[in-house]
Design a protein around this motif. Structure first.
Motif, short mmCIF file in Angstrom:
data_model
loop_
_atom_site.label_atom_id
_atom_site.label_comp_id
_atom_site.label_asym_id
_atom_site.label_seq_id
_atom_site.Cartn_x
_atom_site.Cartn_y
_atom_site.Cartn_z
N LYS A 84 0.84 -1.20 0.00
CA LYS A 84 0.00 0.00 0.00
C LYS A 84 0.87 1.26 0.00
O LYS A 84 0.59 2.23 -0.71
N TYR A 88 0.65 4.08 -2.88
CA TYR A 88 0.01 5.35 -2.52
C TYR A 88 0.97 6.41 -1.99
O TYR A 88 0.60 7.58 -1.86
N LYS A 131 -8.82 -3.69 5.14
CA LYS A 131 -8.94 -2.37 4.50
C LYS A 131 -7.73 -2.10 3.60
O LYS A 131 -7.88 -1.57 2.50
N GLN A 135 -7.63 -1.47 -0.56
CA GLN A 135 -6.99 -0.29 -1.16
C GLN A 135 -5.90 -0.69 -2.15
O GLN A 135 -5.74 -0.07 -3.20
N ASN A 139 -6.11 0.15 -6.21
CA ASN A 139 -5.06 0.87 -6.92
C ASN A 139 -4.54 0.07 -8.11
O ASN A 139 -4.33 0.62 -9.20
#
Length: 368
Positions: A84, A88, A131, A135, A139
């Motif tokens: 992640k 991100y 969660k 995500q 993406n």
């Protein structure tokens, strides 16, 4: 690759992947201590840990291995968080395109099934990691490799994963997570078309009426996405499924005793019928006496919101220049009531377009 250091990955996990070969055995993950530095390594190590979780998930003798505090689960949680972070950014540094590309390539590498393992192991992860997984997958559905979104190619070959995701609505603990992933997947037309052409579409009429408000609302959100995103696929769906779909839609959604369902369904009906790509559907719908009766009953609702959405559908019946005799008969028989209702029908705000539409409807009905 061991010498590279991507921004964000440099602050990575101090543990690495399991060794699945001889000597270490299946539990050999604890032998590794070197720092992870490359996106592809992060994916590989995550994948190896996921395989352990997947193998242990149904083995009653190994349930202890799936507890959140075990080494496998702790390391897996860190690696997923690192994925992640690469995709991100970490709040201080923006994601690096090359790092994201390398991670995406490894994630969707042929015959590795990282996405499949993540989805199947999701029920055994803690809530925060769930969660993070949603995500990460979201993406990756948008990441391009050589100007191509390879997630779409992966889903085309692994359509059965969509079956797994839709079935998540049957499990309250993972329903929201699976549905979030599902909506990201149906951004791709190949995935949306598969769901539209499956028996799953009939299940949504059940899911939308589930007693849990959050899950029911989420199911409707997915249902709406399927019926509005990919215009050509939706048009094909209606051409093949018009009769049963609107029979279910009218009886279970528009006629639902639940106010929220009626309101959402009436709005969605208007969105569908007023979309230019669904012109043929609209023509069929406004030629049905049964449909007209349902919409006129919705105009009588106490809720101004439902009345307004119903009006946007009703005006299509009135504007139809080739009204069947039974439609003309119903409108003529109720002409005075309809004109009186429309004269008093107003919004709490000024809306010129609404007033123009209302005037046209009144004029059309008056000539009957």
């Amino acid at each position: 690759m061991t010498g590279c250091m991507w921004p964000c990955a440099a602050a990575a996990i101090a543990t690495t992947a399991p060794t699945m070969g001889s000597g270490a055995g299946r539990k050999g993950w604890w032998l590794f201590r070197s720092k992870v530095r490359c996106p592809m390594e992060v994916v590989r190590h995550s994948r190896d840990l996921l395989r352990i979780v997947f193998e242990d998930r149904d083995a009653s003798s190994n349930k202890e291995d799936l507890k959140p505090e075990t080494k496998v689960m702790v390391d897996l949680r860190k690696y997923i968080r690192e994925m992640k972070c690469i995709l991100y950014g970490n709040g201080e540094a923006e994601p690096v395109t090359e790092a994201c590309t390398n991670l995406t390539k490894e994630f969707f590498k042929e015959n590795t099934n990282t996405m499949r393992l993540l989805i199947l192991c999701l029920p055994y992860l803690d809530s925060e990691t769930k969660k993070d997984v949603t995500q990460v997958i979201a993406n990756l559905q948008r990441q391009k490799v050589d100007s191509k979104i390879i997630a779409s190619d992966y889903l085309e070959v692994n359509k059965d994963l969509l079956d797994v995701l839709v079935s998540g609505y049957d499990n309250m603990e993972i329903a929201i997570h699976y549905s979030t992933i599902l909506r990201d997947c149906i951004r791709h037309q190949v995935a949306a078309r598969y769901v539209l052409d499956s028996e799953h579409m009939k299940k949504f009429f059940y899911y939308i009426q589930l007693p849990d408000f959050n899950i029911a609302s989420d199911a409707f959100r997915t249902f709406k996405e399927l019926l509005t995103r990919h215009k050509s696929s939706v048009a094909e769906f209606f051409s093949r499924n018009y009769d049963w779909f609107f029979s279910e839609f009218n009886s279970k959604l528009l006629s639902s005793p639940n106010y929220i369902i009626r309101r959402q369904a009436t709005q969605l009906l208007g969105d569908i019928l007023q979309d230019k790509s669904d012109t043929l559907v609209m023509i069929c719908y406004v030629c049905s006496k049964e449909n007209l009766i349902i919409v006129m009953n919705l105009l009588r609702e106490q809720s101004k919101a439902i009345q307004l959405e119903a009006f946007h559908v009703f005006k299509l019946f009135a504007a139809n220049q080739d009204k069947p005799p039974e439609i003309v008969g119903i409108l003529s028989a109720n002409k005075s009531k309809l004109i009186r209702f429309l004269a008093n029908f107003s919004l709490d705000r000024e809306d010129h377009l609404f007033e123009v539409d209302k005037a046209k409807v009144v004029a059309e009905i008056s000539t009957l």
